[in-house]
Design a protein around this motif. Structure first.
Motif, PDB file in Angstrom:
ATOM      1  N   MET A 157      13.481   5.317   0.320  1.00 35.57           N
ATOM      2  CA  MET A 157      14.763   5.432  -0.363  1.00 35.57           C
ATOM      3  C   MET A 157      14.601   4.984  -1.810  1.00 35.57           C
ATOM      4  N   THR A 158      14.977   5.815  -2.753  1.00 34.38           N
ATOM      5  CA  THR A 158      14.905   5.512  -4.172  1.00 34.38           C
ATOM      6  C   THR A 158      16.308   5.559  -4.763  1.00 34.38           C
ATOM      7  N   LYS A 159      16.403   5.307  -6.052  1.00 37.73           N
ATOM      8  CA  LYS A 159      17.699   5.357  -6.724  1.00 37.73           C
ATOM      9  C   LYS A 159      18.290   6.764  -6.672  1.00 37.73           C
ATOM     10  N   LYS A 160      17.430   7.765  -6.500  1.00 39.43           N
ATOM     11  CA  LYS A 160      17.888   9.155  -6.450  1.00 39.43           C
ATOM     12  C   LYS A 160      18.011   9.664  -5.021  1.00 39.43           C
ATOM     13  N   GLY A 161      17.941   8.732  -4.052  1.00 41.57           N
ATOM     14  CA  GLY A 161      18.070   9.126  -2.660  1.00 41.57           C
ATOM     15  C   GLY A 161      16.736   9.096  -1.931  1.00 41.57           C
ATOM     16  N   LEU A 162      16.714   9.575  -0.706  1.00 43.91           N
ATOM     17  CA  LEU A 162      15.509   9.585   0.109  1.00 43.91           C
ATOM     18  C   LEU A 162      14.507  10.574  -0.474  1.00 43.91           C
ATOM     19  N   ARG A 163      13.275  10.084  -0.661  1.00 41.32           N
ATOM     20  CA  ARG A 163      12.253  10.932  -1.283  1.00 41.32           C
ATOM     21  C   ARG A 163      10.996  10.933  -0.437  1.00 41.32           C
ATOM     22  N   GLU A 164      10.385  12.094  -0.290  1.00 37.90           N
ATOM     23  CA  GLU A 164       9.119  12.223   0.436  1.00 37.90           C
ATOM     24  C   GLU A 164       7.988  12.453  -0.566  1.00 37.90           C
ATOM     25  N   PHE A 165       6.863  11.759  -0.359  1.00 34.99           N
ATOM     26  CA  PHE A 165       5.719  11.931  -1.255  1.00 34.99           C
ATOM     27  C   PHE A 165       4.434  11.603  -0.503  1.00 34.99           C
ATOM     28  N   ASP A 166       3.311  11.957  -1.121  1.00 37.14           N
ATOM     29  CA  ASP A 166       1.987  11.753  -0.528  1.00 37.14           C
ATOM     30  C   ASP A 166       1.460  10.384  -0.934  1.00 37.14           C
ATOM     31  N   CYS A 167       1.265   9.496   0.056  1.00 37.19           N
ATOM     32  CA  CYS A 167       0.744   8.159  -0.269  1.00 37.19           C
ATOM     33  C   CYS A 167      -0.779   8.129  -0.275  1.00 37.19           C
ATOM     34  N   ARG A 168      -1.415   9.159   0.278  1.00 39.79           N
ATOM     35  CA  ARG A 168      -2.893   9.179   0.350  1.00 39.79           C
ATOM     36  C   ARG A 168      -3.530   9.446  -1.004  1.00 39.79           C
ATOM     37  N   ALA A 169      -2.904  10.282  -1.830  1.00 41.76           N
ATOM     38  CA  ALA A 169      -3.510  10.696  -3.092  1.00 41.76           C
ATOM     39  C   ALA A 169      -3.744   9.531  -4.049  1.00 41.76           C
ATOM     40  N   ALA A 170      -2.906   8.500  -3.979  1.00 43.24           N
ATOM     41  CA  ALA A 170      -3.029   7.371  -4.903  1.00 43.24           C
ATOM     42  C   ALA A 170      -4.066   6.351  -4.462  1.00 43.24           C
ATOM     43  N   VAL A 171      -4.588   6.468  -3.235  1.00 39.68           N
ATOM     44  CA  VAL A 171      -5.525   5.477  -2.707  1.00 39.68           C
ATOM     45  C   VAL A 171      -6.926   5.730  -3.254  1.00 39.68           C
ATOM     46  N   VAL A 172      -7.427   4.796  -4.048  1.00 36.98           N
ATOM     47  CA  VAL A 172      -8.795   4.874  -4.566  1.00 36.98           C
ATOM     48  C   VAL A 172      -9.773   4.385  -3.508  1.00 36.98           C
ATOM     49  N   SER A 173      -9.436   3.273  -2.846  1.00 36.90           N
ATOM     50  CA  SER A 173     -10.269   2.739  -1.771  1.00 36.90           C
ATOM     51  C   SER A 173      -9.398   1.934  -0.815  1.00 36.90           C
ATOM     52  N   LEU A 174      -9.833   1.885   0.442  1.00 35.54           N
ATOM     53  CA  LEU A 174      -9.118   1.140   1.471  1.00 35.54           C
ATOM     54  C   LEU A 174     -10.136   0.673   2.501  1.00 35.54           C
ATOM     55  N   SER A 175     -10.166  -0.634   2.758  1.00 31.87           N
ATOM     56  CA  SER A 175     -11.149  -1.182   3.687  1.00 31.87           C
ATOM     57  C   SER A 175     -10.632  -2.480   4.279  1.00 31.87           C
ATOM     58  N   ILE A 176     -11.323  -2.962   5.306  1.00 28.53           N
ATOM     59  CA  ILE A 176     -11.012  -4.273   5.862  1.00 28.53           C
ATOM     60  C   ILE A 176     -11.519  -5.321   4.875  1.00 28.53           C
ATOM     61  N   ALA A 177     -10.667  -6.291   4.545  1.00 24.33           N
ATOM     62  CA  ALA A 177     -11.030  -7.296   3.548  1.00 24.33           C
ATOM     63  C   ALA A 177     -12.097  -8.241   4.068  1.00 24.33           C
ATOM     64  N   ASP A 178     -12.870  -8.770   3.147  1.00 24.70           N
ATOM     65  CA  ASP A 178     -13.853  -9.806   3.451  1.00 24.70           C
ATOM     66  C   ASP A 178     -13.089 -11.086   3.758  1.00 24.70           C
ATOM     67  N   THR A 179     -13.040 -11.469   5.038  1.00 27.59           N
ATOM     68  CA  THR A 179     -12.219 -12.617   5.431  1.00 27.59           C
ATOM     69  C   THR A 179     -12.723 -13.923   4.845  1.00 27.59           C
ATOM     70  N   GLU A 180     -14.025 -14.039   4.605  1.00 28.96           N
ATOM     71  CA  GLU A 180     -14.559 -15.286   4.045  1.00 28.96           C
ATOM     72  C   GLU A 180     -14.089 -15.492   2.617  1.00 28.96           C
ATOM     73  N   ALA A 181     -13.885 -14.385   1.893  1.00 26.40           N
ATOM     74  CA  ALA A 181     -13.459 -14.491   0.495  1.00 26.40           C
ATOM     75  C   ALA A 181     -11.951 -14.389   0.344  1.00 26.40           C
ATOM     76  N   SER A 182     -11.252 -14.182   1.459  1.00 29.22           N
ATOM     77  CA  SER A 182      -9.810 -13.967   1.393  1.00 29.22           C
ATOM     78  C   SER A 182      -9.072 -15.249   1.031  1.00 29.22           C
ATOM     79  N   PRO A 183      -8.068 -15.147   0.133  1.00 24.67           N
ATOM     80  CA  PRO A 183      -7.257 -16.318  -0.205  1.00 24.67           C
ATOM     81  C   PRO A 183      -6.191 -16.626   0.828  1.00 24.67           C
TER      82      PRO A 183
END
Length: 250
Positions: A157-183
């Protein structure tokens, strides 16, 4: 009787770029609430601000790339224009003292010491840590499937109403985080896992929660509670390595 034109203000003699953090309960601070708190901090700190011209002059503050309300961040940025030259260390100390705990100034840099280009032009991508509270094995399988898709549609939902868009195109990388380095404490190989996400900024703006929504809808992944979002960095994007750089690097 004709109305007199407003007095023209002098242009700023110095511009400072500021990196600040939103932590703890202050992650729920909206951008509007923060801007009010920041202007009050400027007044209390007696910072010599430059002002805009017009009938309602306002301090020269430029905000860029604000994180969504509810997310924590270690990389929020703004720029201020000043009416006289100041020492950046003095401004850093004065602002940090005047802002509430949880809105913390991390760095103040004279824009004249940086390369050409506006601050907003340098904020190309963000790196996010998402505490999903989902089992690591299920999350890992969901990530593999998500990345294999050419597009993943979500609605928001946006200010202009319900909007559909592609969330995959903006993803440069996606992975499981390094838990030892996680804050974020409490994550582990056998327990709830975190996602390390790099998102390219664009139009429409894709948020980390949009990616998580698409991931769950696509794979059937179920979360035990709301995810915790933390922006770790924001800046220029190295297209070859997919890493996010420092917009205040000299």
């Amino acid at each position: 009787m004709s109305r007199q034109p407003p007095e023209q203000q002098a242009p700023p003699v110095q511009r400072l770029r500021i990196r600040y953090a939103k932590r703890g309960r202050l992650r729920f601070t909206s951008h509007r609430d923060f801007s009010r708190a920041f202007e009050r901090a400027i007044f209390r700190a007696r910072i010599p601000m430059a002002y805009s011209s017009g009938f309602n002059p306002h301090p020269r503050i430029s905000y860029a790339g604000a994180a969504p309300t509810g997310s924590a961040s270690e990389a929020e940025y703004l720029e201020i224009g000043l009416a006289q030259m100041v020492d950046t260390a003095d401004i850093h100390a004065a602002l940090d003292e005047s802002l509430p705990e949880g809105l913390d100034v991390l760095e103040v840099v004279d824009a004249a010491e940086l390369g050409k280009g506006g601050l907003a032009d340098l904020l190309i991508a963000s790196r996010w840590l998402i505490d999903t509270r989902a089992p690591a094995d299920e999350l890992s399988a969901a990530v593999v499937r998500f990345l294999a898709e050419p597009s993943v549609a979500v609605e928001r939902m946006t200010k202009k109403g319900l909007r559909e868009f592609d969330c995959r195109a903006a993803v440069v990388s996606l992975s499981i985080a390094d838990t030892e380095a996680s804050p974020v404490a409490g994550a582990g190989v056998d327990g709830p896992a975190q996602l390390d996400l790099v998102l390219r900024h664009g139009v429409p703006s894709v948020r980390p929660d949009d990616v998580l929504t698409g991931l769950c809808a696509l794979t059937g992944l179920e979360l035990s509670g709301p995810a915790l979002l933390t922006r770790l960095s924001q800046g220029p994007l190295d297209e070859e390595t997919g890493t996010v750089g420092d917009p205040l690097a000299r």
